[in-house]
Each structure stands twice: as structure tokens, then as C-alpha cells.
Write an enzyme that holds these catalytic residues in place. Structure first.
Site, PDB file in Angstrom:
ATOM      1  N   ASP A   1       0.838  -1.191   0.000  1.00 50.99           N
ATOM      2  CA  ASP A   1       0.000   0.000   0.000  1.00 50.99           C
ATOM      3  C   ASP A   1       0.875   1.244   0.000  1.00 50.99           C
ATOM      4  O   ASP A   1       0.448   2.310   0.386  1.00 50.99           O
ATOM      5  CB  ASP A   1      -0.984  -0.009   1.176  1.00 50.99           C
ATOM      6  CG  ASP A   1      -0.288   0.091   2.511  1.00 50.99           C
ATOM      7  OD1 ASP A   1       0.937  -0.038   2.542  1.00 50.99           O
ATOM      8  OD2 ASP A   1      -0.978   0.305   3.520  1.00 50.99           O
ATOM      9  N   LYS A   2       2.109   1.091  -0.401  1.00 48.48           N
ATOM     10  CA  LYS A   2       3.120   2.122  -0.611  1.00 48.48           C
ATOM     11  C   LYS A   2       3.682   2.711   0.679  1.00 48.48           C
ATOM     12  O   LYS A   2       4.864   2.901   0.787  1.00 48.48           O
ATOM     13  CB  LYS A   2       2.618   3.237  -1.524  1.00 48.48           C
ATOM     14  CG  LYS A   2       2.309   2.773  -2.915  1.00 48.48           C
ATOM     15  CD  LYS A   2       1.916   3.933  -3.774  1.00 48.48           C
ATOM     16  CE  LYS A   2       1.536   3.415  -5.149  1.00 48.48           C
ATOM     17  NZ  LYS A   2       1.060   4.444  -6.014  1.00 48.48           N
ATOM     18  N   THR A   3       2.869   2.999   1.655  1.00 52.49           N
ATOM     19  CA  THR A   3       3.393   3.648   2.857  1.00 52.49           C
ATOM     20  C   THR A   3       3.356   2.742   4.074  1.00 52.49           C
ATOM     21  O   THR A   3       4.047   2.988   5.045  1.00 52.49           O
ATOM     22  CB  THR A   3       2.587   4.911   3.181  1.00 52.49           C
ATOM     23  OG1 THR A   3       1.221   4.533   3.417  1.00 52.49           O
ATOM     24  CG2 THR A   3       2.667   5.910   2.045  1.00 52.49           C
TER      25      THR A   3
END
Length: 144
Positions: free
Chosen positions: A86-88
Site C-alpha cells: 500500500d506504498k506507505t
């Protein structure tokens, strides 16, 4: 003497220089020049050097920089097709948990609730009742 046993050369359709050029091209077209190989290795080494010295690839939590153990790492990274993220990590805190599975058309487990997979007892009961389901469960977990 073995090419022309009668000591008479045969007539060819192509001039000899054209035939020689085609012969050279066919025989040596699959060889790669050594200078090209050396240049590729230098480029691979440079890519590995830049990977190791990239500050954005430093993990502060583990105090660990990126380490390139192979000069082909840049080529291998280019073959990655899917990255699940979720990228972060704000939604998952970078923890992925198995909550629900579908095996042979039957759903086991429930989304939500306590952490971890809660359908283990359901799977055990289904395997005890049906040998075909037991085989499907074994196949599923083998692939998982």
C-alpha cells in the site's frame, strides 16, 4: 585435394568473395565481441555500486544499507512483475495476515475480528468429513 577430388573446381553461382562473406557471417554471427562483454560487466558493476550507495535504499530501523551481492542485480530487478504494497504501510503497518480463503468453492475464515486466520477448525472438520476436500486443502496449502 579433398574439396575437389577431380582437381577441377565446380562453378558457383556467387562470386567467391560473396560466398566467403556469407560463410563468415553465418559462422560468426552468434559470437559476441569480448569488448562488448567487458563493457557490459563494467556497466553491471557501476549499477551495483550505485545500488549500494543509494541513500534512499538505507533501512534506518535495521541499520542496514542495500547490498548488491551480484553484478546482475539490476537485470534481475527489471524482471519483477508484481509488488504487493500500500506504498506507505499506513493501512497495514506492513503486516499481511491471512483472514479468509476459498478452497474448492467453500469459504473458510472470516474477515475482521481477532488477528490471524480463524478458519482452521472449519478446515479440519471439512477434511474429516470429505476426502476430496482433504485433497483440495492439501493442494491449496502446498501452493500457498
Amino acid at each position: 585435394w579433398y574439396l575437389y577430388p577431380a582437381q577441377q573446381p565446380k562453378e558457383f553461382l556467387l562470386p567467391s568473395w560473396v560466398a566467403s562473406w556469407f560463410t563468415f557471417f553465418v559462422l560468426f554471427s552468434n559470437l559476441m565481441p569480448i569488448s562488448l562483454y567487458a563493457t557490459m560487466e563494467v556497466c553491471n558493476f557501476a549499477q551495483a555500486f550505485f545500488l549500494q550507495n543509494d541513500l534512499e535504499m538505507y533501512d534506518e530501523e535495521q541499520d542496514c544499507p542495500a547490498k548488491a551481492r551480484s553484478t546482475n542485480l539490476g537485470h534481475e530487478l527489471g524482471q519483477v512483475s508484481y509488488i504487493f504494497s500500500d506504498k506507505t504501510g499506513t493501512l497495514t503497518q506492513n503486516v499481511m495476515e491471512l483472514k479468509q480463503v476459498s478452497i474448492a468453492g467453500k469459504i473458510f475464515g472470516k474477515v475482521g475480528g481477532a488477528s490471524g486466520f480463524g478458519g482452521a477448525h472449519e478446515i479440519e472438520d471439512a477434511c474429516a468429513r470429505d476426502p476430496a476436500m482433504a485433497r483440495a486443502v492439501d493442494d491449496f496449502f502446498e501452493v500457498l
